[in-house]
Design a protein around this motif. Structure first.
Motif, PDB file in Angstrom:
ATOM      1  N   VAL A   1      33.470  26.410  50.192  1.00 51.47           N
ATOM      2  CA  VAL A   1      32.523  27.336  50.994  1.00 51.47           C
ATOM      3  C   VAL A   1      33.214  28.156  52.091  1.00 51.47           C
ATOM      4  N   GLY A   2      32.795  29.376  52.288  1.00 53.08           N
ATOM      5  CA  GLY A   2      33.552  30.025  53.502  1.00 53.08           C
ATOM      6  C   GLY A   2      34.581  30.802  53.003  1.00 53.08           C
ATOM      7  N   ASP A   3      35.243  30.548  51.801  1.00 50.11           N
ATOM      8  CA  ASP A   3      36.224  31.441  51.276  1.00 50.11           C
ATOM      9  C   ASP A   3      36.031  32.753  51.166  1.00 50.11           C
ATOM     10  N   ARG A   4      37.048  33.647  51.236  1.00 55.17           N
ATOM     11  CA  ARG A   4      36.816  35.078  50.963  1.00 55.17           C
ATOM     12  C   ARG A   4      37.500  35.445  49.630  1.00 55.17           C
ATOM     13  N   VAL A   5      36.946  35.922  48.978  1.00 61.07           N
ATOM     14  CA  VAL A   5      37.480  36.077  47.535  1.00 61.07           C
ATOM     15  C   VAL A   5      37.622  37.483  46.988  1.00 61.07           C
ATOM     16  N   THR A   6      38.139  38.084  46.079  1.00 61.96           N
ATOM     17  CA  THR A   6      38.216  39.301  45.444  1.00 61.96           C
ATOM     18  C   THR A   6      38.149  39.419  44.217  1.00 61.96           C
ATOM     19  N   VAL A   7      36.990  40.055  43.630  1.00 66.41           N
ATOM     20  CA  VAL A   7      36.873  40.360  42.336  1.00 66.41           C
ATOM     21  C   VAL A   7      37.687  41.568  42.065  1.00 66.41           C
ATOM     22  N   LYS A   8      38.396  41.513  41.060  1.00 65.17           N
ATOM     23  CA  LYS A   8      39.240  42.599  40.250  1.00 65.17           C
ATOM     24  C   LYS A   8      38.896  43.090  39.227  1.00 65.17           C
ATOM     25  N   ILE A   9      38.482  44.256  38.865  1.00 63.98           N
ATOM     26  CA  ILE A   9      38.161  44.612  37.788  1.00 63.98           C
ATOM     27  C   ILE A   9      38.916  45.695  37.255  1.00 63.98           C
ATOM     28  N   THR A  10      39.614  45.428  35.913  1.00 61.75           N
ATOM     29  CA  THR A  10      40.464  46.284  35.467  1.00 61.75           C
ATOM     30  C   THR A  10      39.597  47.154  33.983  1.00 61.75           C
ATOM     31  N   ILE A  11      39.642  48.451  34.304  1.00 62.07           N
ATOM     32  CA  ILE A  11      38.984  49.239  33.075  1.00 62.07           C
ATOM     33  C   ILE A  11      40.026  50.027  32.715  1.00 62.07           C
TER      34      ILE A  11
END
Length: 188
Positions: free
Chosen positions: A84-94
């Protein structure tokens, strides 16, 4: 018209006056054969729709002209342990095999993920619209080649969550589309 499912005739409701519209539904399993027999002259129109349900984590990857992949990153590396509290990045490759106009991307996120930027707006080459359960991206033109989108989120609660699928689809030619499978994430 006589409509049969697996060789057994369906009982049809009364047609609407003037239009002749009839709608009937069947539930259950093992609908292998649909047979429609028309016994009079003239033009008739009809449609048959099939719908099934399955767990989101059982949905498989698919692509047709466009391919899409999604990674969950923490500090630039694949996220292995989340808190809880983590900053995450969602990386989408198209990846597109040709130029496409009006492509829509829907990234359905886990319920524990809250977007860092909650305002809709234009970014470099696309429009981003975060909503309650998904973030939507709209491209006027998706050029041939590879495109990467990165969006930041905060993890706001612990538990076990399923991400939804991530889909890309050409709005006016929906046969060109792609889908990533959903994943389960654990937050401590």
């Amino acid at each position: 018209v006589k409509i049969s499912v697996n060789g057994k005739e369906m009982n049809m409701p009364q047609a609407t006056a003037g239009l002749g519209y009839v709608k009937a539904a069947r539930t259950g399993a093992n609908f292998n054969t649909l047979t429609i027999d028309k016994y009079n002259d003239g033009t008739s129109w009809g449609a048959a729709y099939g719908q099934s349900f399955q767990k989101v984590t059982e949905v498989a990857n698919a692509s047709s002209g466009i391919s899409i992949s999604r990674e969950l990153l923490k500090n630039g590396k694949p996220a292995t342990e989340l808190h809880v509290g983590d900053r995450v990045t969602v990386k989408i490759t198209i990846s597109a095999d040709r130029d496409y106009d009006f492509v829509q991307v829907a990234d359905k996120r886990a319920a524990c993920m809250e977007p860092l930027n909650q305002l809709s707006g234009y970014h470099w080459g696309f429009y981003c619209a975060p909503k309650d359960n998904a973030t939507y991206y709209y491209f006027d033109c998706l050029a041939k080649g590879k495109r990467v989108i990165e969006t930041d989120y905060y993890i706001d609660r612990s538990g076990s969550y399923d991400t939804g699928t991530c889909t890309a689809q050409c709005a006016y030619s929906p046969e060109y589309s792609a889908r990533t499978a959903a994943k389960n994430i654990e937050v401590k």
